[in-house]
Scaffold this motif. Structure first.
Motif, PDB file in Angstrom:
ATOM      1  N   LYS A 120      52.643   9.156   1.505  1.00 30.34           N
ATOM      2  CA  LYS A 120      53.834   9.558   2.248  1.00 30.34           C
ATOM      3  C   LYS A 120      54.005  11.071   2.271  1.00 30.34           C
ATOM      4  N   LEU A 121      53.361  11.756   1.325  1.00 29.60           N
ATOM      5  CA  LEU A 121      53.457  13.216   1.257  1.00 29.60           C
ATOM      6  C   LEU A 121      52.389  13.916   2.092  1.00 29.60           C
ATOM      7  N   VAL A 147      43.790  11.917   9.912  1.00 31.85           N
ATOM      8  CA  VAL A 147      44.207  11.774   8.518  1.00 31.85           C
ATOM      9  C   VAL A 147      43.005  12.097   7.636  1.00 31.85           C
ATOM     10  N   PRO A 148      43.243  12.560   6.406  1.00 34.73           N
ATOM     11  CA  PRO A 148      42.125  12.908   5.521  1.00 34.73           C
ATOM     12  C   PRO A 148      41.354  11.681   5.068  1.00 34.73           C
ATOM     13  N   GLY A 197      60.822  17.065   8.787  1.00 38.31           N
ATOM     14  CA  GLY A 197      60.141  16.591   7.585  1.00 38.31           C
ATOM     15  C   GLY A 197      60.034  15.092   7.478  1.00 38.31           C
ATOM     16  N   GLU A 198      60.419  14.360   8.529  1.00 38.88           N
ATOM     17  CA  GLU A 198      60.365  12.898   8.519  1.00 38.88           C
ATOM     18  C   GLU A 198      59.105  12.411   9.229  1.00 38.88           C
ATOM     19  N   ALA A 199      57.968  12.457   8.555  1.00 38.20           N
ATOM     20  CA  ALA A 199      56.700  12.077   9.187  1.00 38.20           C
ATOM     21  C   ALA A 199      56.637  10.581   9.470  1.00 38.20           C
ATOM     22  N   ASP A 210      50.776   2.584   9.771  1.00 36.15           N
ATOM     23  CA  ASP A 210      49.956   1.594   9.068  1.00 36.15           C
ATOM     24  C   ASP A 210      49.088   2.262   8.011  1.00 36.15           C
ATOM     25  N   TRP A 211      48.550   3.437   8.344  1.00 35.09           N
ATOM     26  CA  TRP A 211      47.699   4.141   7.377  1.00 35.09           C
ATOM     27  C   TRP A 211      48.522   4.596   6.167  1.00 35.09           C
ATOM     28  N   VAL A 212      49.701   5.140   6.416  1.00 31.15           N
ATOM     29  CA  VAL A 212      50.554   5.581   5.319  1.00 31.15           C
ATOM     30  C   VAL A 212      50.901   4.401   4.418  1.00 31.15           C
ATOM     31  N   LYS A 213      51.160   3.251   5.019  1.00 32.58           N
ATOM     32  CA  LYS A 213      51.579   2.080   4.246  1.00 32.58           C
ATOM     33  C   LYS A 213      50.427   1.438   3.484  1.00 32.58           C
TER      34      LYS A 213
END
Length: 400
Positions: A120-121, A147-148, A197-199, A210-213
Protein backbone atom coordinates in the motif's frame (compact mmCIF):
# COMPACT_ATOMS: atom_id res chain seq x y z
CA UNK A 1 -1.57 5.69 -36.15
CA UNK A 2 -1.14 6.58 -32.48
CA UNK A 3 -3.50 9.07 -30.87
CA UNK A 4 -1.91 12.52 -30.43
CA UNK A 5 -2.95 14.78 -27.56
CA UNK A 6 -2.04 18.44 -28.18
CA UNK A 7 -0.15 20.48 -25.62
CA UNK A 8 -3.11 22.66 -24.67
CA UNK A 9 -5.19 19.62 -23.62
CA UNK A 10 -2.64 17.91 -21.39
CA UNK A 11 -4.02 19.12 -18.05
CA UNK A 12 -7.35 17.36 -18.66
CA UNK A 13 -6.09 14.35 -20.61
CA UNK A 14 -6.25 10.72 -19.57
CA UNK A 15 -3.17 8.55 -20.00
CA UNK A 16 -3.63 6.11 -22.88
CA UNK A 17 -1.08 3.42 -23.63
CA UNK A 18 1.07 4.37 -26.64
CA UNK A 19 -0.69 7.72 -27.09
CA UNK A 20 1.59 10.66 -27.90
CA UNK A 21 1.51 13.75 -25.69
CA UNK A 22 2.89 16.79 -27.46
CA UNK A 23 5.32 19.15 -25.85
CA UNK A 24 5.32 22.91 -26.21
CA UNK A 25 7.09 24.87 -28.91
CA UNK A 26 8.67 27.70 -26.90
CA UNK A 27 12.07 26.06 -26.70
CA UNK A 28 12.67 25.73 -22.97
CA UNK A 29 11.91 23.38 -20.07
CA UNK A 30 8.33 24.62 -19.88
CA UNK A 31 7.67 22.68 -23.09
CA UNK A 32 7.80 19.45 -21.09
CA UNK A 33 4.42 17.67 -21.27
CA UNK A 34 4.86 15.32 -18.30
CA UNK A 35 4.72 18.12 -15.74
CA UNK A 36 1.35 19.19 -17.16
CA UNK A 37 0.02 15.63 -17.26
CA UNK A 38 1.13 14.77 -13.71
CA UNK A 39 1.36 17.84 -11.47
CA UNK A 40 4.14 17.85 -8.91
CA UNK A 41 6.68 15.70 -10.74
CA UNK A 42 8.77 18.46 -12.28
CA UNK A 43 9.95 18.88 -15.84
CA UNK A 44 13.42 17.31 -15.92
CA UNK A 45 15.18 14.03 -15.25
CA UNK A 46 14.60 10.33 -15.70
CA UNK A 47 13.13 9.95 -12.19
CA UNK A 48 10.35 12.40 -11.36
CA UNK A 49 8.53 11.91 -8.08
CA UNK A 50 5.60 13.70 -6.51
CA UNK A 51 5.41 13.80 -2.74
CA UNK A 52 7.79 14.46 0.13
CA UNK A 53 9.50 11.93 2.33
CA UNK A 54 10.56 8.37 1.55
CA UNK A 55 7.14 7.24 0.29
CA UNK A 56 6.00 9.07 -2.84
CA UNK A 57 2.53 9.74 -4.22
CA UNK A 58 3.58 8.73 -7.74
CA UNK A 59 6.77 8.29 -9.75
CA UNK A 60 7.53 8.91 -13.42
CA UNK A 61 10.15 6.80 -15.20
CA UNK A 62 11.23 8.76 -18.27
CA UNK A 63 13.61 7.38 -20.88
CA UNK A 64 15.19 9.13 -23.85
CA UNK A 65 15.90 5.75 -25.44
CA UNK A 66 19.37 6.79 -26.60
CA UNK A 67 21.57 6.06 -23.57
CA UNK A 68 23.96 3.44 -24.94
CA UNK A 69 25.43 2.63 -21.52
CA UNK A 70 22.08 2.17 -19.77
CA UNK A 71 19.58 0.90 -22.36
CA UNK A 72 16.11 0.95 -20.77
CA UNK A 73 13.99 -1.67 -22.50
CA UNK A 74 10.33 -2.71 -22.71
CA UNK A 75 9.53 -6.28 -23.76
CA UNK A 76 6.14 -6.01 -25.46
CA UNK A 77 5.69 -9.78 -25.45
CA UNK A 78 5.89 -10.12 -21.67
CA UNK A 79 5.24 -6.65 -20.29
CA UNK A 80 8.61 -6.60 -18.51
CA UNK A 81 10.27 -3.19 -18.30
CA UNK A 82 13.97 -2.89 -17.47
CA UNK A 83 14.94 0.51 -16.12
CA UNK A 84 18.34 1.73 -14.95
CA UNK A 85 18.92 3.99 -11.98
CA UNK A 86 20.36 7.50 -11.96
CA UNK A 87 23.93 6.94 -10.76
CA UNK A 88 25.45 7.13 -14.22
CA UNK A 89 28.81 8.82 -13.63
CA UNK A 90 31.80 7.90 -11.43
CA UNK A 91 32.55 9.59 -8.14
CA UNK A 92 29.29 8.94 -6.32
CA UNK A 93 27.99 6.25 -4.01
CA UNK A 94 25.15 4.16 -5.41
CA UNK A 95 22.41 6.18 -3.67
CA UNK A 96 24.11 9.59 -3.81
CA UNK A 97 22.26 11.04 -6.79
CA UNK A 98 20.83 14.49 -7.39
CA UNK A 99 17.23 13.40 -7.94
CA UNK A 100 17.28 10.49 -5.50
CA UNK A 101 16.12 7.96 -8.06
CA UNK A 102 18.18 5.11 -6.67
CA UNK A 103 16.88 5.77 -3.16
CA UNK A 104 13.36 5.49 -4.56
CA UNK A 105 14.23 2.15 -6.14
CA UNK A 106 15.78 0.84 -2.93
CA UNK A 107 12.72 1.88 -0.93
CA UNK A 108 10.02 0.44 -3.22
CA UNK A 109 11.80 -2.89 -3.64
CA UNK A 110 12.24 -3.14 0.14
CA UNK A 111 8.48 -2.64 0.44
CA UNK A 112 7.86 -5.13 -2.35
CA UNK A 113 9.68 -7.85 -0.44
CA UNK A 114 8.29 -6.87 2.93
CA UNK A 115 4.89 -7.77 4.34
CA UNK A 116 1.81 -7.79 2.05
CA UNK A 117 0.50 -4.62 3.71
CA UNK A 118 3.67 -2.78 2.64
CA UNK A 119 2.45 -2.76 -0.97
CA UNK A 120 0.00 0.00 0.00
CA UNK A 121 3.02 2.28 0.45
CA UNK A 122 4.37 1.62 -3.04
CA UNK A 123 3.51 4.44 -5.45
CA UNK A 124 2.29 3.84 -9.00
CA UNK A 125 4.94 4.27 -11.67
CA UNK A 126 4.16 5.97 -14.98
CA UNK A 127 6.48 5.07 -17.86
CA UNK A 128 7.18 7.57 -20.65
CA UNK A 129 9.54 7.56 -23.60
CA UNK A 130 10.88 10.54 -25.51
CA UNK A 131 9.33 11.00 -28.95
CA UNK A 132 10.13 13.95 -31.21
CA UNK A 133 7.12 15.19 -33.19
CA UNK A 134 6.70 17.80 -35.87
CA UNK A 135 5.44 20.33 -33.34
CA UNK A 136 7.91 19.75 -30.50
CA UNK A 137 11.19 18.10 -29.56
CA UNK A 138 9.86 17.49 -26.04
CA UNK A 139 6.91 15.23 -26.88
CA UNK A 140 6.53 11.87 -25.11
CA UNK A 141 4.74 8.57 -25.54
CA UNK A 142 3.03 6.92 -22.60
CA UNK A 143 4.14 3.27 -22.31
CA UNK A 144 2.06 2.21 -19.35
CA UNK A 145 1.29 1.99 -15.64
CA UNK A 146 4.01 -0.02 -13.89
CA UNK A 147 4.70 -1.72 -10.58
CA UNK A 148 8.06 -2.96 -9.24
CA UNK A 149 9.03 -6.59 -9.79
CA UNK A 150 8.08 -9.22 -12.33
CA UNK A 151 6.46 -12.63 -11.98
CA UNK A 152 9.17 -15.28 -11.55
CA UNK A 153 11.94 -12.78 -10.72
CA UNK A 154 13.29 -13.35 -7.21
CA UNK A 155 14.39 -10.76 -4.68
CA UNK A 156 17.96 -11.24 -5.89
CA UNK A 157 17.03 -10.59 -9.51
CA UNK A 158 14.49 -7.77 -9.66
CA UNK A 159 16.81 -5.07 -8.29
CA UNK A 160 20.52 -5.55 -8.92
CA UNK A 161 23.45 -3.18 -8.45
CA UNK A 162 25.64 -3.56 -11.54
CA UNK A 163 29.19 -2.31 -12.04
CA UNK A 164 30.31 -0.11 -14.90
CA UNK A 165 33.56 1.67 -15.64
CA UNK A 166 34.42 4.78 -17.60
CA UNK A 167 37.78 6.47 -17.91
CA UNK A 168 39.26 3.81 -15.65
CA UNK A 169 36.83 4.63 -12.84
CA UNK A 170 34.37 2.08 -11.49
CA UNK A 171 30.91 2.77 -10.11
CA UNK A 172 27.57 1.09 -9.48
CA UNK A 173 24.04 1.67 -10.70
CA UNK A 174 20.75 -0.16 -10.28
CA UNK A 175 19.06 -2.35 -12.88
CA UNK A 176 15.41 -2.68 -11.90
CA UNK A 177 12.63 -4.87 -13.28
CA UNK A 178 9.08 -3.56 -13.49
CA UNK A 179 5.82 -4.93 -14.86
CA UNK A 180 3.63 -2.84 -17.14
CA UNK A 181 0.10 -3.58 -15.94
CA UNK A 182 -2.74 -4.47 -18.27
CA UNK A 183 -4.42 -1.09 -18.07
CA UNK A 184 -5.16 0.62 -21.37
CA UNK A 185 -6.28 3.89 -19.79
CA UNK A 186 -5.33 5.75 -16.61
CA UNK A 187 -8.29 8.00 -15.78
CA UNK A 188 -7.79 11.68 -15.02
CA UNK A 189 -9.93 11.25 -11.88
CA UNK A 190 -7.29 8.93 -10.37
CA UNK A 191 -4.46 11.26 -11.32
CA UNK A 192 -6.22 14.04 -9.40
CA UNK A 193 -6.69 11.75 -6.40
CA UNK A 194 -3.01 10.73 -6.36
CA UNK A 195 -2.09 14.30 -5.48
CA UNK A 196 -3.83 13.76 -2.14
CA UNK A 197 -1.80 10.60 -1.42
CA UNK A 198 -4.72 8.20 -1.90
CA UNK A 199 -3.24 5.73 -4.40
CA UNK A 200 -5.85 3.06 -3.64
CA UNK A 201 -8.80 5.28 -4.44
CA UNK A 202 -11.76 3.66 -6.19
CA UNK A 203 -10.87 5.62 -9.32
CA UNK A 204 -7.67 3.58 -9.67
CA UNK A 205 -7.43 0.94 -12.43
CA UNK A 206 -8.61 -2.47 -11.24
CA UNK A 207 -5.30 -4.17 -12.08
CA UNK A 208 -3.51 -1.72 -9.81
CA UNK A 209 -5.92 -2.34 -6.93
CA UNK A 210 -5.68 -6.12 -7.44
CA UNK A 211 -1.88 -5.96 -7.36
CA UNK A 212 -1.84 -3.91 -4.16
CA UNK A 213 -4.26 -6.36 -2.53
CA UNK A 214 -2.83 -9.69 -3.70
CA UNK A 215 0.57 -9.03 -5.28
CA UNK A 216 -0.65 -10.73 -8.46
CA UNK A 217 0.91 -9.38 -11.65
CA UNK A 218 -1.36 -8.85 -14.65
CA UNK A 219 1.08 -7.69 -17.35
CA UNK A 220 0.14 -5.92 -20.53
CA UNK A 221 1.34 -8.39 -23.16
CA UNK A 222 1.13 -7.87 -26.89
CA UNK A 223 1.94 -10.46 -29.51
CA UNK A 224 3.18 -8.84 -32.74
CA UNK A 225 0.61 -8.65 -35.52
CA UNK A 226 3.35 -9.18 -38.09
CA UNK A 227 6.14 -11.72 -37.83
CA UNK A 228 8.01 -10.62 -40.94
CA UNK A 229 10.46 -7.86 -40.14
CA UNK A 230 10.92 -5.34 -42.92
CA UNK A 231 14.32 -4.45 -44.32
CA UNK A 232 14.16 -1.23 -42.30
CA UNK A 233 13.48 -3.17 -39.10
CA UNK A 234 16.52 -5.35 -39.72
CA UNK A 235 18.79 -2.39 -40.51
CA UNK A 236 20.45 -0.18 -37.87
CA UNK A 237 18.26 2.79 -37.02
CA UNK A 238 20.85 5.07 -35.41
CA UNK A 239 24.26 6.39 -36.40
CA UNK A 240 25.90 4.49 -33.52
CA UNK A 241 24.40 1.16 -34.58
CA UNK A 242 25.50 1.80 -38.16
CA UNK A 243 29.05 2.50 -37.00
CA UNK A 244 29.16 -0.65 -34.89
CA UNK A 245 27.84 -2.88 -37.66
CA UNK A 246 30.27 -1.33 -40.14
CA UNK A 247 33.18 -2.14 -37.83
CA UNK A 248 32.02 -5.76 -37.53
CA UNK A 249 31.64 -6.22 -41.27
CA UNK A 250 34.94 -4.48 -42.06
CA UNK A 251 36.75 -6.73 -39.60
CA UNK A 252 35.46 -9.97 -41.10
CA UNK A 253 34.76 -9.12 -44.75
CA UNK A 254 37.98 -10.74 -45.98
CA UNK A 255 37.83 -13.58 -43.44
CA UNK A 256 34.24 -14.85 -43.43
CA UNK A 257 35.32 -18.10 -41.78
CA UNK A 258 36.40 -16.12 -38.71
CA UNK A 259 32.94 -14.56 -38.65
CA UNK A 260 31.50 -17.94 -37.72
CA UNK A 261 33.18 -17.93 -34.30
CA UNK A 262 32.00 -14.37 -33.73
CA UNK A 263 28.43 -15.29 -34.71
CA UNK A 264 28.45 -18.15 -32.20
CA UNK A 265 29.76 -15.87 -29.45
CA UNK A 266 27.16 -13.25 -30.33
CA UNK A 267 24.32 -15.75 -29.95
CA UNK A 268 25.72 -16.72 -26.55
CA UNK A 269 25.51 -13.05 -25.56
CA UNK A 270 21.75 -13.13 -25.99
CA UNK A 271 21.12 -15.77 -23.33
CA UNK A 272 23.28 -17.42 -20.66
CA UNK A 273 21.54 -20.74 -21.36
CA UNK A 274 23.16 -20.96 -24.82
CA UNK A 275 26.09 -23.37 -24.98
CA UNK A 276 28.30 -23.64 -28.07
CA UNK A 277 29.65 -27.15 -28.50
CA UNK A 278 31.74 -26.75 -31.63
CA UNK A 279 32.69 -24.34 -34.39
CA UNK A 280 32.66 -26.74 -37.33
CA UNK A 281 35.46 -26.95 -39.86
CA UNK A 282 34.75 -25.15 -43.12
CA UNK A 283 35.44 -28.20 -45.27
CA UNK A 284 33.12 -30.55 -43.40
CA UNK A 285 30.49 -28.31 -41.82
CA UNK A 286 27.62 -29.92 -43.71
CA UNK A 287 25.79 -26.62 -43.86
CA UNK A 288 26.40 -25.78 -40.20
CA UNK A 289 29.02 -23.31 -39.02
CA UNK A 290 28.47 -24.10 -35.34
CA UNK A 291 26.46 -26.49 -33.22
CA UNK A 292 25.33 -26.20 -29.66
CA UNK A 293 22.52 -26.72 -27.21
CA UNK A 294 20.11 -24.62 -25.19
CA UNK A 295 19.29 -25.37 -21.55
CA UNK A 296 15.53 -25.71 -21.01
CA UNK A 297 15.30 -27.52 -17.70
CA UNK A 298 16.55 -26.96 -14.18
CA UNK A 299 20.28 -26.64 -13.63
CA UNK A 300 20.45 -29.87 -11.64
CA UNK A 301 18.04 -31.70 -13.94
CA UNK A 302 18.75 -30.25 -17.39
CA UNK A 303 16.84 -30.77 -20.61
CA UNK A 304 18.54 -29.57 -23.77
CA UNK A 305 17.43 -28.47 -27.22
CA UNK A 306 20.15 -28.75 -29.84
CA UNK A 307 20.68 -26.15 -32.53
CA UNK A 308 22.70 -25.53 -35.67
CA UNK A 309 24.06 -22.09 -36.48
CA UNK A 310 25.01 -20.62 -39.82
CA UNK A 311 26.80 -17.29 -40.31
CA UNK A 312 26.71 -15.02 -43.37
CA UNK A 313 29.10 -12.08 -43.45
CA UNK A 314 27.44 -10.02 -46.17
CA UNK A 315 27.85 -6.29 -46.76
CA UNK A 316 25.23 -4.37 -44.76
CA UNK A 317 22.49 -2.63 -46.77
CA UNK A 318 23.02 0.98 -47.81
CA UNK A 319 20.04 3.28 -47.19
CA UNK A 320 17.89 0.19 -46.54
CA UNK A 321 18.58 -1.10 -50.05
CA UNK A 322 19.39 -4.79 -49.57
CA UNK A 323 20.93 -6.06 -52.79
CA UNK A 324 23.00 -8.58 -50.84
CA UNK A 325 20.37 -10.02 -48.52
CA UNK A 326 20.25 -13.62 -47.31
CA UNK A 327 17.82 -15.38 -49.62
CA UNK A 328 15.81 -18.57 -49.93
CA UNK A 329 18.80 -20.65 -51.04
CA UNK A 330 20.89 -19.89 -47.95
CA UNK A 331 18.00 -20.31 -45.53
CA UNK A 332 16.90 -23.58 -47.17
CA UNK A 333 20.40 -24.92 -46.72
CA UNK A 334 20.19 -24.39 -42.97
CA UNK A 335 16.67 -25.84 -42.77
CA UNK A 336 17.81 -29.00 -44.54
CA UNK A 337 20.50 -29.55 -41.90
CA UNK A 338 18.18 -29.28 -38.89
CA UNK A 339 17.32 -32.63 -37.41
CA UNK A 340 14.17 -33.58 -35.55
CA UNK A 341 13.68 -31.51 -32.37
CA UNK A 342 16.48 -29.10 -33.30
CA UNK A 343 16.29 -25.43 -34.16
CA UNK A 344 18.43 -23.19 -36.30
CA UNK A 345 20.14 -19.84 -35.86
CA UNK A 346 21.17 -17.67 -38.80
CA UNK A 347 23.42 -14.69 -38.11
CA UNK A 348 24.13 -12.13 -40.81
CA UNK A 349 25.58 -8.63 -41.03
CA UNK A 350 22.99 -8.00 -43.74
CA UNK A 351 19.25 -8.77 -43.75
CA UNK A 352 16.90 -11.64 -44.57
CA UNK A 353 15.07 -11.24 -47.87
CA UNK A 354 11.31 -10.99 -47.52
CA UNK A 355 10.55 -14.16 -49.49
CA UNK A 356 12.91 -16.22 -47.35
CA UNK A 357 11.49 -14.67 -44.16
CA UNK A 358 7.90 -15.36 -45.24
CA UNK A 359 8.60 -18.98 -46.15
CA UNK A 360 10.30 -19.71 -42.84
CA UNK A 361 7.56 -18.11 -40.74
CA UNK A 362 4.75 -19.40 -42.95
CA UNK A 363 5.98 -22.99 -42.73
CA UNK A 364 6.79 -22.55 -39.00
CA UNK A 365 10.41 -23.60 -39.32
CA UNK A 366 12.20 -23.09 -35.95
CA UNK A 367 14.76 -20.57 -37.20
CA UNK A 368 16.11 -17.61 -35.23
CA UNK A 369 17.25 -14.70 -37.39
CA UNK A 370 19.92 -12.33 -36.07
CA UNK A 371 20.40 -9.51 -38.57
CA UNK A 372 22.50 -6.37 -38.85
CA UNK A 373 20.56 -4.24 -36.40
CA UNK A 374 20.39 -7.15 -33.94
CA UNK A 375 24.18 -7.52 -33.99
CA UNK A 376 24.67 -3.88 -33.07
CA UNK A 377 22.00 -3.97 -30.35
CA UNK A 378 23.37 -7.16 -28.79
CA UNK A 379 26.85 -5.67 -28.57
CA UNK A 380 25.50 -2.44 -27.08
CA UNK A 381 23.47 -4.32 -24.51
CA UNK A 382 26.60 -6.20 -23.48
CA UNK A 383 28.55 -2.99 -22.91
CA UNK A 384 30.47 -2.99 -26.20
CA UNK A 385 28.89 0.26 -27.23
CA UNK A 386 31.41 2.45 -29.05
CA UNK A 387 33.30 2.00 -32.31
CA UNK A 388 36.57 1.78 -30.41
CA UNK A 389 35.28 -0.83 -27.98
CA UNK A 390 34.00 -2.92 -30.90
CA UNK A 391 37.34 -2.74 -32.70
CA UNK A 392 39.26 -3.58 -29.52
CA UNK A 393 36.91 -6.51 -28.77
CA UNK A 394 37.19 -7.95 -32.29
CA UNK A 395 40.96 -7.52 -32.52
CA UNK A 396 41.46 -9.12 -29.12
CA UNK A 397 39.02 -12.02 -29.45
CA UNK A 398 38.81 -12.68 -33.20
CA UNK A 399 42.11 -11.97 -34.90
CA UNK A 400 41.97 -12.15 -38.70
Amino acid sequence: MAKVIPYNELKIAELIVDAIYEGGAVGNANDDPIARLLPGVGNQGGFRAAGRGADKQLVVLYSSGDDKDWPDQLDLNTGQYTYYGDNKTPGHELHDTQRGGNRILRRVFELLHGSPSDRKLIPPFFVFRKLVTGNSTRSVQFKGLAVPGFFGASATEDLVAVWKSTGGQRFQNYRALFTILDSQVVPRSWIKTLATGEACDTNAPKVWLDWVKSGKYMPLTAEPTTVIRTIEQQTPDTALKNEILEKVWSHFKNSPIKFEAFAARLYQMTDQRVVIDEITRASVDGGRDAVGHYLLGLNDDPVYAEFSLEAKCYKPPINSEASNSVGVKEVSRLISRIRHREFGVLVTTSVIARQAYEEVRGDRHPIIFICGRDIAEILIKNGINTSKQVVDFLCDQFKV
